[in-house]
Structures are given as structure tokens and as C-alpha cells.
Design an enzyme around this catalytic site. Structure first.
Site, PDB file in Angstrom:
ATOM      1  N   SER A 118       0.820  -1.210   0.000  1.00 55.11           N
ATOM      2  CA  SER A 118       0.000   0.000   0.000  1.00 55.11           C
ATOM      3  C   SER A 118       0.854   1.260   0.000  1.00 55.11           C
ATOM      4  O   SER A 118       0.378   2.324  -0.401  1.00 55.11           O
ATOM      5  CB  SER A 118      -0.871   0.030   1.261  1.00 55.11           C
ATOM      6  OG  SER A 118      -1.661  -1.116   1.335  1.00 55.11           O
ATOM      7  N   HIS A 139      -1.458  -2.500  -7.098  1.00 53.91           N
ATOM      8  CA  HIS A 139      -2.124  -2.235  -5.823  1.00 53.91           C
ATOM      9  C   HIS A 139      -3.637  -2.352  -5.968  1.00 53.91           C
ATOM     10  O   HIS A 139      -4.297  -1.454  -6.486  1.00 53.91           O
ATOM     11  CB  HIS A 139      -1.714  -0.830  -5.335  1.00 53.91           C
ATOM     12  CG  HIS A 139      -2.265  -0.490  -3.996  1.00 53.91           C
ATOM     13  ND1 HIS A 139      -2.713   0.757  -3.656  1.00 53.91           N
ATOM     14  CD2 HIS A 139      -2.449  -1.267  -2.892  1.00 53.91           C
ATOM     15  CE1 HIS A 139      -3.145   0.743  -2.410  1.00 53.91           C
ATOM     16  NE2 HIS A 139      -2.999  -0.461  -1.932  1.00 53.91           N
ATOM     17  N   GLU A 151      -3.991   0.416  -8.794  1.00 56.77           N
ATOM     18  CA  GLU A 151      -2.902   1.355  -9.062  1.00 56.77           C
ATOM     19  C   GLU A 151      -1.703   0.554  -9.550  1.00 56.77           C
ATOM     20  O   GLU A 151      -1.249  -0.373  -8.867  1.00 56.77           O
ATOM     21  CB  GLU A 151      -2.528   2.126  -7.785  1.00 56.77           C
ATOM     22  CG  GLU A 151      -3.586   3.130  -7.360  1.00 56.77           C
ATOM     23  CD  GLU A 151      -3.259   3.847  -6.052  1.00 56.77           C
ATOM     24  OE1 GLU A 151      -3.576   5.039  -5.942  1.00 56.77           O
ATOM     25  OE2 GLU A 151      -2.691   3.209  -5.135  1.00 56.77           O
ATOM     26  N   ASN A 189      -3.973   6.234  -1.148  1.00 59.56           N
ATOM     27  CA  ASN A 189      -3.667   6.260   0.284  1.00 59.56           C
ATOM     28  C   ASN A 189      -2.990   7.559   0.709  1.00 59.56           C
ATOM     29  O   ASN A 189      -3.145   7.994   1.847  1.00 59.56           O
ATOM     30  CB  ASN A 189      -2.823   5.045   0.674  1.00 59.56           C
ATOM     31  CG  ASN A 189      -3.670   3.790   0.699  1.00 59.56           C
ATOM     32  OD1 ASN A 189      -4.888   3.860   0.820  1.00 59.56           O
ATOM     33  ND2 ASN A 189      -3.045   2.637   0.571  1.00 59.56           N
TER      34      ASN A 189
HETATM   35  N1  LIG Z   1      -6.005  -4.433   3.948  1.00 55.82           N
HETATM   36  C1  LIG Z   1      -6.141  -3.590   2.949  1.00 55.82           C
HETATM   37  O1  LIG Z   1      -7.133  -2.848   2.874  1.00 55.82           O
HETATM   38  C2  LIG Z   1      -5.112  -3.538   1.851  1.00 55.82           C
HETATM   39  C3  LIG Z   1      -5.455  -2.941   0.619  1.00 55.82           C
HETATM   40  C4  LIG Z   1      -4.518  -2.943  -0.418  1.00 55.82           C
HETATM   41  C5  LIG Z   1      -3.252  -3.480  -0.209  1.00 55.82           C
HETATM   42  N2  LIG Z   1      -2.952  -4.028   1.012  1.00 55.82           N
HETATM   43  C6  LIG Z   1      -1.615  -4.606   1.164  1.00 55.82           C
HETATM   44  O2  LIG Z   1      -1.722  -6.010   0.966  1.00 55.82           O
HETATM   45  C7  LIG Z   1      -0.715  -6.662   1.753  1.00 55.82           C
HETATM   46  C8  LIG Z   1      -1.374  -7.706   2.636  1.00 55.82           C
HETATM   47  O3  LIG Z   1      -2.317  -7.054   3.449  1.00 55.82           O
HETATM   48  P1  LIG Z   1      -3.595  -7.810   4.066  1.00 55.82           P
HETATM   49  O4  LIG Z   1      -4.573  -6.745   4.418  1.00 55.82           O
HETATM   50  O5  LIG Z   1      -4.012  -8.937   3.175  1.00 55.82           O
HETATM   51  O6  LIG Z   1      -2.946  -8.368   5.414  1.00 55.82           O
HETATM   52  P2  LIG Z   1      -3.356  -9.638   6.306  1.00 55.82           P
HETATM   53  O7  LIG Z   1      -2.879  -9.317   7.680  1.00 55.82           O
HETATM   54  O8  LIG Z   1      -4.782 -10.004   6.096  1.00 55.82           O
HETATM   55  O9  LIG Z   1      -2.442 -10.799   5.652  1.00 55.82           O
HETATM   56  C9  LIG Z   1      -1.046 -10.772   5.717  1.00 55.82           C
HETATM   57  C10 LIG Z   1      -0.494 -12.097   5.218  1.00 55.82           C
HETATM   58  O10 LIG Z   1       0.936 -12.054   5.382  1.00 55.82           O
HETATM   59  C11 LIG Z   1       1.362 -13.280   5.947  1.00 55.82           C
HETATM   60  N3  LIG Z   1       2.582 -13.057   6.693  1.00 55.82           N
HETATM   61  C12 LIG Z   1       2.725 -12.497   7.924  1.00 55.82           C
HETATM   62  N4  LIG Z   1       4.016 -12.492   8.276  1.00 55.82           N
HETATM   63  C13 LIG Z   1       4.708 -13.042   7.263  1.00 55.82           C
HETATM   64  C14 LIG Z   1       6.070 -13.340   7.037  1.00 55.82           C
HETATM   65  N5  LIG Z   1       6.995 -13.021   7.944  1.00 55.82           N
HETATM   66  N6  LIG Z   1       6.415 -13.940   5.854  1.00 55.82           N
HETATM   67  C15 LIG Z   1       5.471 -14.259   4.932  1.00 55.82           C
HETATM   68  N7  LIG Z   1       4.156 -14.011   5.099  1.00 55.82           N
HETATM   69  C16 LIG Z   1       3.788 -13.405   6.239  1.00 55.82           C
HETATM   70  C17 LIG Z   1       0.216 -13.685   6.859  1.00 55.82           C
HETATM   71  O11 LIG Z   1       0.283 -15.082   7.116  1.00 55.82           O
HETATM   72  C18 LIG Z   1      -0.984 -13.310   5.996  1.00 55.82           C
HETATM   73  O12 LIG Z   1      -1.260 -14.346   5.059  1.00 55.82           O
HETATM   74  C19 LIG Z   1       0.042  -5.574   2.512  1.00 55.82           C
HETATM   75  O13 LIG Z   1       1.173  -5.218   1.776  1.00 55.82           O
HETATM   76  C20 LIG Z   1      -0.976  -4.428   2.535  1.00 55.82           C
HETATM   77  O14 LIG Z   1      -0.380  -3.174   2.656  1.00 55.82           O
HETATM   78  C21 LIG Z   1      -3.854  -4.094   2.036  1.00 55.82           C
END
Ligand SMILES: NC(=O)c1ccc[n+]([C@@H]2O[C@H](COP(=O)([O-])OP(=O)(O)OC[C@H]3O[C@@H](n4cnc5c(N)ncnc54)[C@H](O)[C@@H]3O)[C@@H](O)[C@H]2O)c1
Length: 283
Positions: A118, A139, A151, A189
Site C-alpha cells: 500500500s 495495488h 494502481e 492512500n
Molecule cells: N487491507 C487492505 O485494505 C489492503 C489494501 C490494499 C493493499 N494491502 C496490502 O496487501 C498486503 C497484505 O495485506 P492484508 O490486508 O491482506 O494483510 P493480512 O494481515 O490479512 O495478511 C497478511 C499475510 O501475510 C502473511 N505473513 C505475515 N508475516 C509473514 C512473514 N513473515 N512472511 C510471509 N508471510 C507473512 C500472513 O500469514 C498473511 O497471510 C500488505 O502489503 C498491505 O499493505 C492491504
């Protein structure tokens, strides 16, 4: 041409992107650190597709075809034949950098490696690989199946062919791609998070209650949800990581995360995914 897409990370976003790609006709390899989690993702995908069939939004055959295109694995090596790999793991730069290093080793020559970060600098991940020109950001927004925007983030090193191929992928997924330079927060963001952070400030300093802050922004701006409900949806840990990355880059006080947000993350109150955030989801 992109035919097989690897997704790394089984959180909210990894699952959503997997659903979008499978429905768009791509073969999908879902990789989680544990086989059970990867399989649980496929089970959740099946549940989501079944709901869509029940609502008349998807044909039974389309559901079966989409599921048939998805393979779950715990082995990074199973991503070797993917044309595009999208990482969607925890928003933590050292962890993402280590993953890009590993992906560069296991993925075939020519594969594009993309991050769903993000806010983090995409260039930091690109330079971890021996294929700087084939790394970019893609993104998606939350929930990925419902949100139309993607994005496409262009680090200084990306080749035009990489950006074009990923744009085409986003379009084939039914999304609207916009291109943006590799600056923390990209477009959405960078504009959204000062607003969300200031909503926490208002709650923290007693200007208004949670419900009134959210009701005001829904009724006054016609937003579909209020800022505090949106923070719960995004995840408070992810939101904090986004604000910290924005603050690190720009040193703008509007990006300095409110103490309440930080305390809630420390307390494990992460929003919907943990059952409690600004709202309670346990019932
Ligand atoms: N939540 C949102 O609204 C959103 C929107 C767009 C982008 N993102 C981005 O997407 C990505 C994931 O976010 P999310 O919301 O799905 O998070 P989440 O917390 O739901 O999932 C995170 C994932 O990362 C894994 N993980 C944790 N530690 C780890 C490690 N050390 N090595 C490998 N995997 C590991 C976890 O097991 C989990 O599967 C991030 O980069 C976030 O910024 C999030």
C-alpha cells in the site's frame, strides 16, 4: 503473455486477488507458508463463489471452472512457472525484500514480480532481484473482488513492457488501472490516510463520538462508510504501517499516526479481522 498468476500471502488481500484472477480465467497458484492455510484459502474461495451462484451472479459452471484453475501450495518453488507473481504478505519492508530475493531465485526468467504494497517503496523490492525492469506495484483495493481500481506503480527501473503487461492483466480482471510513480501512498492512500488519521484524532480528543464521526462523513459527504469503520475494514495494523511509511517518506504531521491507533494495534484490536477495532465484530 500472462497466463499463470502466483499469489503469495493468504490474508484479506491475497484471497481477494486470487478470486479476481481465477474468475478472469487465469491459472492461479496460491502460496501460503502453511499448506493448511493455502487450502483454507481455496475453501474460502469456494464459499465466496457459492454465494455468488446463489445470488444469481455466477453460473455453476463458471464457479467450477474458476475453482479448477486454482492450486494451493506451501512451496515457493511451485511458483516457478508463473508469468506474474503478486506478493500480498504483511506490510513490512524487510519481510517483503527477503521474499523478492527468494522469488527472483525460484521464478522463471521473464516472469514479472509485483507487490500489492500500500505504501512501501517498490524500488526497494526491485533492487533485491536480478530483474529490476520486471518488478512493479499492482495495488488492489479492499475488498479486491468489489473494488474497481488497481494502481499500477512504476518504480524508476521498470520497463514499459512490464507496466503494459500488468495493466493488461488488471483490465482482463475487469479493473480500471491507473499508473502512478513510486511515491509512498501512491494516489489513493496518500490522499485518504490523513483523513482517516484525523478521524482518529477527533475521536481521541473528544470532538465527537465514533458513531457521530462515521454518520457525519456518510451523510455529509455521501461516503459509503465512515472513516472509523473503514479503518476496521482495512485492518488497524495495516493502517498503522501505511501511516508510518507515509510519515517516513514525507515527514508531514498529518501522516503521524495517532497514539490511539498505535495503542489499539498493540492491544491486538486490529479491526474486523481480529473481531474488535473501533467496532465490535465478535457477535
Ligand atoms: N487491507 C487492505 O485494505 C489492503 C489494501 C490494499 C493493499 N494491502 C496490502 O496487501 C498486503 C497484505 O495485506 P492484508 O490486508 O491482506 O494483510 P493480512 O494481515 O490479512 O495478511 C497478511 C499475510 O501475510 C502473511 N505473513 C505475515 N508475516 C509473514 C512473514 N513473515 N512472511 C510471509 N508471510 C507473512 C500472513 O500469514 C498473511 O497471510 C500488505 O502489503 C498491505 O499493505 C492491504
Amino acid at each position: 503473455m500472462i497466463e499463470t498468476v502466483g499469489i503469495v500471502g493468504s490474508g484479506i488481500m491475497g484471497s481477494g486477488i486470487a478470486e479476481v484472477a481465477a474468475k478472469a480465467g487465469y491459472s492461479v497458484v496460491l502460496r501460503s507458508r502453511r499448506q493448511e492455510t493455502a487450502e483454507a484459502m481455496v475453501a474460502a474461495l469456494e464459499k465466496s463463489l457459492t454465494k455468488q451462484v446463489e445470488r444469481g451472479k455466477l453460473a455453476e459452471e463458471e464457479k467450477a471452472a474458476a475453482l479448477g484453475r486454482v492450486r494451493a501450495t506451501e512451496r515457493l518453488d511451485d511458483l516457478a512457472d508463473c508469468d506474474l507473481v503478486i506478493e500480498s504478505i504483511i506490510e513490512d519492508l524487510p519481510t517483503k525484500k527477503a521474499l523478492f530475493n527468494d522469488l527472483d531465485r525460484v521464478c522463471k526468467d521473464g516472469a514479472i514480480l509485483a507487490t500489492n504494497t500500500s505504501t512501501l517503496p517498490v524500488i526497494e523490492m526491485a533492487v533485491e532481484t536480478g530483474r529490476h525492469h520486471q518488478v512493479c506495484g499492482v495495488h488492489f483495493f479492499n475488498p479486491a473482488p468489489a473494488m474497481s481500481l488497481v494502481e499500477i506503480v512504476r518504480p524508476l527501473t521498470a520497463a514499459d513492457e512490464t507496466i503494459d503487461a500488468v495493466k493488461e492483466f488488471a483490465e482482463k480482471c475487469g479493473k480500471t488501472p491507473v499508473e502512478v510513480a513510486d511515491r509512498a501512498g501512491f494516489i489513493v492512500n496518500a490522499l485518504l490516510f490523513p483523513y482517516l488519521n484525523n478521524a482518529v484524532r477527533m475521536l481521541e480528543n473528544g470532538t465527537a463520538s465514533r458513531d457521530d464521526i462515521d454518520a457525519a462523513m456518510k451523510g455529509g459527504c455521501n461516503f459509503p462508510m465512515g472513516p472509523l469503520a473503514l479503518l476496521d475494514l482495512v485492518g488497524l495494523d495495516t493502517s498503522l504501517a501505511i501511516l508510518d511509511a507515509l510519515y517516513d517518506e514525507f515527514r508531514d504531521p498529518n501522516y503521524a499516526a495517532m497514539p490511539l491507533l498505535r495503542r489499539m494495534v498493540t492491544a491486538g484490536q486490529l479491526g474486523r479481522k481480529s473481531g474488535k477495532g473501533f467496532y465490535d465484530y465478535s457477535r
